[in-house]
Scaffold this motif. Structure first.
Motif, PDB file in Angstrom:
ATOM      1  N   SER A  11     -60.633  24.481  15.403  1.00  7.00           N
ATOM      2  CA  SER A  11     -59.169  24.110  15.712  1.00  7.00           C
ATOM      3  C   SER A  11     -58.076  24.296  14.384  1.00  7.00           C
ATOM      4  O   SER A  11     -58.772  23.992  13.218  1.00  7.00           O
ATOM      5  N   ILE A  12     -56.991  24.801  14.423  1.00  7.22           N
ATOM      6  CA  ILE A  12     -56.370  25.280  13.354  1.00  7.22           C
ATOM      7  C   ILE A  12     -54.768  24.833  13.642  1.00  7.22           C
ATOM      8  O   ILE A  12     -54.250  24.912  14.770  1.00  7.22           O
ATOM      9  N   ALA A  13     -54.251  24.216  12.463  1.00 11.65           N
ATOM     10  CA  ALA A  13     -52.728  23.888  12.513  1.00 11.65           C
ATOM     11  C   ALA A  13     -52.010  25.093  11.833  1.00 11.65           C
ATOM     12  O   ALA A  13     -52.504  25.404  10.810  1.00 11.65           O
ATOM     13  N   VAL A  55     -44.106  15.827   9.979  1.00 15.35           N
ATOM     14  CA  VAL A  55     -45.494  15.308   9.546  1.00 15.35           C
ATOM     15  C   VAL A  55     -46.022  14.391  10.602  1.00 15.35           C
ATOM     16  O   VAL A  55     -47.316  14.582  10.788  1.00 15.35           O
ATOM     17  N   PRO A  56     -45.198  13.304  11.040  1.00 17.28           N
ATOM     18  CA  PRO A  56     -45.872  12.525  11.964  1.00 17.28           C
ATOM     19  C   PRO A  56     -46.356  13.057  13.257  1.00 17.28           C
ATOM     20  O   PRO A  56     -47.570  12.655  13.669  1.00 17.28           O
ATOM     21  N   VAL A  57     -45.516  13.924  13.468  1.00 17.11           N
ATOM     22  CA  VAL A  57     -46.118  14.829  14.964  1.00 17.11           C
ATOM     23  C   VAL A  57     -47.288  15.654  14.731  1.00 17.11           C
ATOM     24  O   VAL A  57     -48.427  15.725  15.639  1.00 17.11           O
ATOM     25  N   LEU A  58     -47.489  16.150  13.459  1.00 14.05           N
ATOM     26  CA  LEU A  58     -48.561  17.285  12.931  1.00 14.05           C
ATOM     27  C   LEU A  58     -49.947  16.043  12.791  1.00 14.05           C
ATOM     28  O   LEU A  58     -50.819  16.628  13.398  1.00 14.05           O
ATOM     29  N   LEU A  59     -49.538  15.101  12.282  1.00 12.40           N
ATOM     30  CA  LEU A  59     -50.892  14.140  12.076  1.00 12.40           C
ATOM     31  C   LEU A  59     -51.284  13.521  13.733  1.00 12.40           C
ATOM     32  O   LEU A  59     -52.646  13.429  13.737  1.00 12.40           O
ATOM     33  N   ALA A  60     -50.473  13.337  14.296  1.00 14.61           N
ATOM     34  CA  ALA A  60     -50.610  12.947  15.603  1.00 14.61           C
ATOM     35  C   ALA A  60     -51.240  13.812  16.529  1.00 14.61           C
ATOM     36  O   ALA A  60     -52.466  13.472  17.317  1.00 14.61           O
ATOM     37  N   GLY A 117     -53.967  16.385  13.741  1.00 18.74           N
ATOM     38  CA  GLY A 117     -54.820  15.719  12.395  1.00 18.74           C
ATOM     39  C   GLY A 117     -56.156  15.926  12.464  1.00 18.74           C
ATOM     40  O   GLY A 117     -56.868  15.635  11.413  1.00 18.74           O
ATOM     41  N   ASP A 118     -56.688  16.297  13.467  1.00 21.05           N
ATOM     42  CA  ASP A 118     -58.188  16.399  13.753  1.00 21.05           C
ATOM     43  C   ASP A 118     -58.665  17.894  13.589  1.00 21.05           C
ATOM     44  O   ASP A 118     -59.680  18.210  13.715  1.00 21.05           O
TER      45      ASP A 118
END
Length: 529
Positions: free
Chosen positions: A99-101, A117-122, A125-126
């Motif tokens: 899995s890749i962001a 950032v908050p959406v990215l981590l939500a 983030g895994d």
């Protein structure tokens, strides 16, 4: 977590009815809004103009960086393993799933970047790793700028982050990028442009020297991302990452959006040496604004000897997608080739920089039969883009009078009329749109929102917004041997969308009986963009 439906379901999902600003401001002290109108930003970016006027030296500078790196890499990075011959990171090679962001063009360092950032981590983030695709730092790279525009915002992302340089990252001679992603000592100094003759001498004289930083200053920045799981070094500004069932191929298109013959030969080699499906990550999109954007391969004399898309479309290379930044929005084009294969071309540049309009994207049926309007998607929707920019231009040209403001519902209908599509969501009935709104649309639509750098830079302070809806976005890629899913997640800046993020678009691919990868849309909501 149950995602919120896309903006094509309702204006509220686009962020127009934002009830409360998100909590992203608590991530750290945010600098004032980035502006291209500040003389310092324009002066720092002068290498762009020098490269256009006197010749782009990035090919020779990149080759010098690679020569230096060859002597440093073994000493600074015993692990993860890197194939120096082909610049392949094999840290993730043994994975069955990955899995890749993917973040495009994030680095303004103001609220529009931190809102992602908050959406990215939500929702990502895994993920196992992340890639910043194009323009890591605005306006002109610089090692010190990475503190608040890279290390601080992504301090809580647990995986390693790799990078694809954009043109702005080259304005400091790639020094900040090479220090951050390739672990080159910050005092190494950037190569200077060479060449003979008066033009080359004038370019050297005016060329911006990169700002410096000490080893201690860089160590202080890295404190934000110093966990073992966050550490990752790549073997140059272009490289490949064997990411389990897929291979990511990262290329460096420099300032002018091209690659040299050496990188072209490398690209062909890493594209044919593995049977894995491949995803190209580039600083310049191949398809954008319903048009094929050429990315040439040139020899030492600057003569075009090929094009990147020739490699991407070659069946022997097995590319299934090409993702590029630079245009600050989201666009996706499933392009059907003559041999029946489909390659997904994506613009993903919504990671934090000012918005590039989508309302000037024409009807995609212009690409038919390779791609049709019904299979195209963009974010923001064209109508939301028109509504957004009408507010910016009302401030600039209407002095805040409201005469140029177009509501999202009116803009949805007006854009559908203008380019001849079915409205993506319910808008104002045509007969109910006021004459004032129609006059405003006629005035706002042709105004500059992208294109010439001068217009781009002059208008950015007015067209950018640190208030919802921000229309930022990023991608999450999930891959196994049997399917690949690419999801576009939106960041509006609204608190409700930090807690229940908006899934704006999703594409899924799987191999058929012949081994060809087939793409299908799983975008919630109406089928028309």
């Amino acid at each position: 977590m149950s995602p919120t439906g896309p903006s094509r379901r309702s204006a509220a999902n686009a962020g127009w009815d934002c009830r409360r600003l998100g909590e992203f401001r608590q991530l750290g002290p945010l600098p004032r809004r980035f502006s291209w109108l500040r003389p310092g930003a324009l002066l720092a970016s002068r290498n762009d103009w020098l490269a256009r006027w006197f010749g782009d030296p990035t090919d020779e500078m990149r080759q010098e960086w690679l020569r230096r790196l060859a002597g440093l890499l073994d000493a600074v990075q015993p692990a993860p393993k890197v194939d120096l011959a082909d610049r392949i990171v094999d840290r993730f090679a043994g994975r069955d799933r990955i899995s890749i962001a993917l973040l495009g063009d994030p680095g303004e360092g103001d609220a529009s970047q931190y809102a992602v950032v908050p959406v990215l981590l939500a929702v990502a983030g895994d993920t196992d790793l992340a890639v910043v695709c194009s323009d890591v730092i605005y306006p002109a790279g610089g090692i010190r700028a990475y503190a608040d525009r890279f290390y601080r915002p992504y301090a809580d992302y647990p995986g390693p982050i790799y990078g694809v340089p954009g043109n702005h990252d080259w304005y400091d001679g790639l020094t900040g990028f090479m220090t951050t992603f390739c672990d080159v000592p910050p005092d190494a100094g950037a190569p200077l442009p060479g060449g003979r003759g008066a033009r080359a001498a004038l370019r050297r004289l005016l060329w911006r020297r990169p700002p410096t930083a000490t080893v201690a200053e860089v160590a202080d920045m890295r404190w934000y991302r110093d966990a073992e799981s966050q550490l990752g070094v790549q073997p140059g500004p272009y490289c490949a990452i064997d990411a389990g069932p897929v291979r990511l191929v990262l290329i460096d298109t420099g300032i002018s959006g091209r690659i040299d013959a050496d990188q072209g030969a490398w690209l062909r080699r890493v594209s044919t040496s593995s049977p894995k499906p491949k995803i190209l990550l580039t600083g310049k999109p191949i398809y954008s604004y319903a048009s094929l954007q050429r990315c040439p391969i040139v020899d030492e004399a600057g003569v075009v000897i090929g094009d990147i898309n020739e490699i991407v479309t070659d069946p022997a290379c097995n590319y299934i997608a090409a993702i590029g930044g630079d245009d600050h929005n989201y666009q996706r084009y499933p392009i059907r080739l003559h041999d029946g294969r489909t390659i997904l071309y994506v613009v993903s540049g919504g990671g934090g920089a000012y918005l590039s309009a989508t309302h000037q994207i024409p009807n995609v049926d212009a690409l038919a039969p390779a791609c049709r309007e019904e299979s195209f998607r963009c974010y923001p929707l064209r109508g939301d883009s028109l509504a957004h920019f009408s507010r910016r231009y009302d401030r600039l040209l209407g002095f805040g009078s409201g005469r140029l403001v177009i509501s999202p519902d009116d803009a949805t209908t007006l854009m559908a009329e203008r380019i001849g599509i079915t409205p993506p969501r319910t808008g104002t009935p045509p007969e109910q749109i006021s004459r004032r709104a129609r006059r405003a649309a006629r005035r706002v639509y042709p105004l500059p929102t992208r294109g010439a750098p001068a217009a781009h830079n002059l208008m950015s302070v007015f067209l950018d917004s640190d208030r919802p809806p921000m229309f930022k976005s990023f991608l999450r890629v999930d891959a196994s041997s049997t399917e690949i899913v690419i999801s576009c997640w939106a960041a509006t800046g609204c608190l409700e969308h930090e807690r229940e993020p908006v899934l704006e678009d999703r594409m899924r691919a799987w191999p058929d009986a012949s081994g060809r990868w087939c793409w299908t849309s799983e975008t919630p909501g109406r089928p028309v963009p």
